[in-house]
Scaffold this active site. Structure first.
Site, PDB file in Angstrom:
ATOM      1  CE  LYS A 206      29.180 -32.588  20.790  1.00 49.34           C
ATOM      2  NZ  LYS A 206      30.140 -30.968  20.307  1.00 49.34           N
ATOM      3  CD  GLU A 212      20.872 -40.214  10.776  1.00 51.61           C
ATOM      4  OE1 GLU A 212      20.477 -39.533  11.992  1.00 51.61           O
ATOM      5  OE2 GLU A 212      21.077 -39.369   9.353  1.00 51.61           O
ATOM      6  N   GLY A 266      31.981 -32.507  16.660  1.00 55.92           N
ATOM      7  CA  GLY A 266      31.747 -34.205  15.966  1.00 55.92           C
ATOM      8  C   GLY A 266      32.983 -34.925  14.974  1.00 55.92           C
ATOM      9  NE  ARG A 267      33.386 -29.996  10.603  1.00 55.92           N
ATOM     10  CZ  ARG A 267      32.195 -29.068  11.230  1.00 55.92           C
ATOM     11  NH1 ARG A 267      31.005 -30.067  12.130  1.00 55.92           N
ATOM     12  NH2 ARG A 267      31.937 -28.062  10.718  1.00 55.92           N
ATOM     13  CD  GLU A 352      29.843 -31.858   9.367  1.00 53.96           C
ATOM     14  OE1 GLU A 352      27.796 -32.357   9.307  1.00 53.96           O
ATOM     15  OE2 GLU A 352      30.093 -32.605  10.256  1.00 53.96           O
ATOM     16  CG  HIS A 383      43.956 -50.153 -12.616  1.00 58.03           C
ATOM     17  ND1 HIS A 383      44.775 -50.753 -13.964  1.00 58.03           N
ATOM     18  CD2 HIS A 383      45.395 -50.057 -11.819  1.00 58.03           C
ATOM     19  CE1 HIS A 383      45.927 -50.895 -13.077  1.00 58.03           C
ATOM     20  NE2 HIS A 383      45.767 -49.797 -12.502  1.00 58.03           N
ATOM     21  CE  LYS A 511      21.217 -33.372  11.536  1.00 55.45           C
ATOM     22  NZ  LYS A 511      21.283 -32.773  13.102  1.00 55.45           N
TER      23      LYS A 511
HETATM   24  C1  G6Q Z   1      30.431 -33.813  13.170  1.00 55.20           C
HETATM   25  C2  G6Q Z   1      28.949 -33.106  13.062  1.00 55.20           C
HETATM   26  C3  G6Q Z   1      28.073 -34.849  13.039  1.00 55.20           C
HETATM   27  C4  G6Q Z   1      28.446 -35.204  13.643  1.00 55.20           C
HETATM   28  C5  G6Q Z   1      26.781 -36.033  13.363  1.00 55.20           C
HETATM   29  C6  G6Q Z   1      26.838 -37.134  14.729  1.00 55.20           C
HETATM   30  O1  G6Q Z   1      31.004 -32.717  13.309  1.00 55.20           O
HETATM   31  O2  G6Q Z   1      28.408 -32.435  13.830  1.00 55.20           O
HETATM   32  O3  G6Q Z   1      28.782 -35.602  11.863  1.00 55.20           O
HETATM   33  O4  G6Q Z   1      28.652 -36.528  14.364  1.00 55.20           O
HETATM   34  O5  G6Q Z   1      25.173 -35.601  13.187  1.00 55.20           O
HETATM   35  O6  G6Q Z   1      26.208 -36.807  15.936  1.00 55.20           O
HETATM   36  P1  G6Q Z   1      26.295 -37.010  16.883  1.00 55.20           P
HETATM   37  O7  G6Q Z   1      27.237 -37.727  17.664  1.00 55.20           O
HETATM   38  O8  G6Q Z   1      25.241 -36.293  18.352  1.00 55.20           O
HETATM   39  O9  G6Q Z   1      25.263 -38.417  17.071  1.00 55.20           O
END
Ligand code: G6Q
Length: 554
Positions: A206, A212, A266-267, A352, A383, A511
């Site tokens: 996003k 990462e 994001g989620r 989250e 199991h 972070k």
């Molecule tokens: C989700 C969070 C988080 C996000 C990641 C990746 O709701 O905001 O999990 O999706 O940190 O972020 P980017 O899509 O910006 O790389």
């Protein structure tokens, strides 16, 4: 009728809890053969049996009062009206627009977002179908046989979970792999065996600044360039982002950039262009069927009365278990191997969103918020950790998820799976008394002394609450409904607990600190400003790295 105040609704629930706390599910079922008929709900393909929850009719009525006291109906309206319910970031949470299949406008501040949504869906279709059919190729003209999605968190877990769940729908599409971890083991092992000429990378982020993802994207680009040369890079990269300046700086061709917007959290983003790997894996028709399933559930959530509203009921039962019966964790146990990433996906969605302790007005919360969510597919869990579910001192409420029909039709596998699923909910609810265990052993031929000695170990307390969710079959539509139901459940609980479920400030500190620590691996970097443990660990790592441990030099 005017709803009670939130405090009065909670007090009524507490008094009711005290009055019914001693009643075992065995007694509740014994006294009331109609429980199953009354404690069930249906939304499209989702059938919910919550008769094995520790409730009676009054519980449900009081829980619904509690929802009304918290303004649930108005909160649902606000969500669908595109209000800026994410008040700390001043954003709407409008993921429902991404899957809106009707002709209804979905405005934020009076501007309909649907034309943008449809435009991006059309460009996803053109690209995904072009790649799947081999019309869109890599730099050498060879068709793409593998897609590697690079993203993390919300830009990874959703598409990964769905791509796995919809494996039976892949047809002749490319193989889709996912890289998320900054640990280079993830990228290196994912690229193992791939041919650069037939590999397409989708960089999903996003913000397009996530450390990462950017590290993995740079290394993937270097891998590709070393095999095919720099000029091949644009032909092998697509991007999904809200940050179009950054995608272009990375070198992704504008026609290969799929946009989404700040009102998509994001989620909550798998329904947006973040779902591109899903479309590449199973085709755009199946992706749109997933959207349709979610959209149908949205309509249910928006319009069904609270008493029959599946996400509302899921949220209320979760709150009952968490805040009134005092259970700290919640297990999600899909009896479906294809849903093996669902618990991990829901972990992010739930923890989250609602793992918070400050209310919407900035005050400390009163009571408990998000439970620890965890799970694994059955029957494997049986199991392993089910021992604790049945006989441990901690009670773990659980959702069991199963489809009436499987995809593969091998022998009696599916019946075995379903029998195990239902049996586990029986065992959790009704258990087995010491007397029953003893009688059973005697009937099996064990002598009386031995049967008495073993009976306490072989007894099951039961009274462990579960909800069973049954789907006709795991299809794109039913999966869409299932995931949307969990999304809305999380919103319902946020309303009950007066939280903003759409921000995630709690991930920021780590972070920030990681960025500060990164230069400290340099043996010359000062460490005197660090706490004793962190400085000690760094010193130890520096010694290990300089002594050659790990690469055989020592
Ligand atoms: C989700 C969070 C988080 C996000 C990641 C990746 O709701 O905001 O999990 O999706 O940190 O972020 P980017 O899509 O910006 O790389």
């Amino acid at each position: 009728m005017t709803p009670p105040t939130p405090a009065a609704a909670q007090a009524a629930l507490r008094a009711h809890r005290d009055a019914i706390a001693s009643r075992h599910l065995r007694d509740l079922f014994g006294a009331d053969p109609g429980r199953f008929e009354r404690f069930q709900a249906q939304a499209g393909p989702l059938f919910l049996d919550f008769s094995k929850q520790r409730i009676v009719d009054e519980t449900l009525a009081l829980l619904v009062d509690h929802a009304r006291a918290r303004g649930m109906e108005a909160a649902i309206r606000a969500l669908f009206a595109g209000e800026r319910v994410n008040h700390t970031e001043r954003r709407a949470a409008f993921h429902m627009a991404l899957r809106n299949r009707s002709t209804r406008a979905m405005p934020i501040d009076g501007v309909d977002v649907m034309p943008d949504v449809r435009r991006v869906l059309a460009s996803m279709r053109e690209f995904a179908e072009g790649v799947r059919a081999g019309r869109i190729t890599g730099a050498t003209g060879a068709a793409f046989r593998a897609v590697v999605n690079i993203g993390i968190g919300g830009s990874d877990l959703g598409p990964l979970m769905v791509t796995e769940a919809l494996r039976p729908y892949r047809g002749t599409g490319p193989e889709v792999r996912f890289v998320s971890n900054v640990d280079d083991a993830h990228l290196a092992e994912t690229l193992r065996g791939l041919d650069a000429a037939t590999t397409l990378f989708v960089v999903s982020s996003k913000t397009f600044t996530t450390q990462e993802t950017m590290a993995n994207a740079q290394s993937a680009r270097a891998w590709l360039a070393s095999a095919l040369g720099d000029s091949a890079v644009p032909g092998h990269f697509a991007a999904v982002s809200t940050n179009l300046a950054a995608t272009s700086a990375f070198g992704v061709a504008p026609a290969r950039v799929f946009e989404f917007w700040d009102w998509v959290g994001g989620r909550y983003s798998l329904w947006s262009a973040i779902g591109l790997p899903i479309a590449l894996a199973v085709g755009m028709d199946h992706f749109e069927a997933l959207l349709a399933g979610a959209s149908a559930l949205d309509e249910h959530f928006r319009t069904a009365p609270l008493e029959r509203n599946v996400p509302v009921l899921m949220g209320l039962l979760g709150d009952w278990n968490r805040n009134f019966l005092g259970f700290d964790t919640h297990a999600v146990l899909p009896y479906d191997q294809l849903l093996h990433r669902l618990p991990a996906y829901l972990q992010q969605l739930d923890m989250e969103s609602n793992g918070k302790s400050v209310t919407r007005r900035g005050a400390p919360v009163d009571g408990q918020t998000g439970p620890i969510l965890w799970g694994e597919p059955g029957t494997n869990g049986q199991h392993a950790f089910f021992q604790l579910l049945h006989q441990g001192t901690t009670i773990v409420p659980a959702d069991f998820i199963v489809a009436a029909e499987g995809h593969y039709g091998l022998g009696q596998h599916h019946e075995l799976l379903m029998a195990n699923c239902l049996a586990q909910t029986q065992a959790m609810a009704f258990g087995k008394t010491v007397d029953e265990a003893e009688t059973e052993m005697r009937a099996g031929g064990l002598d009386a002394t031995e049967a008495r000695r073993l009976a306490p170990y072989r007894a099951f307390p039961g009274n462990r609450p579960t909800t069973t969710i049954v789907l006709p079959k795991l299809t794109p539509e039913s999966l869409g409904s299932l995931v949307a139901a969990y999304e809305h459940k999380v919103y319902v609980q946020a309303v009950l607990w007066d939280l903003n479920p759409f921000d995630q400030w709690g991930v920021e500190l780590g972070k920030q600190l990681a960025n500060r620590l990164l230069p400290r691996f340099d043996p010359e970097a000062p460490m005197d400003d660090l706490d004793g443990s962190t400085a000690g660990l760094l010193r130890h790592i520096r010694i290990l790295r300089s002594s050659g441990w790990g690469d055989g030099r020592n």
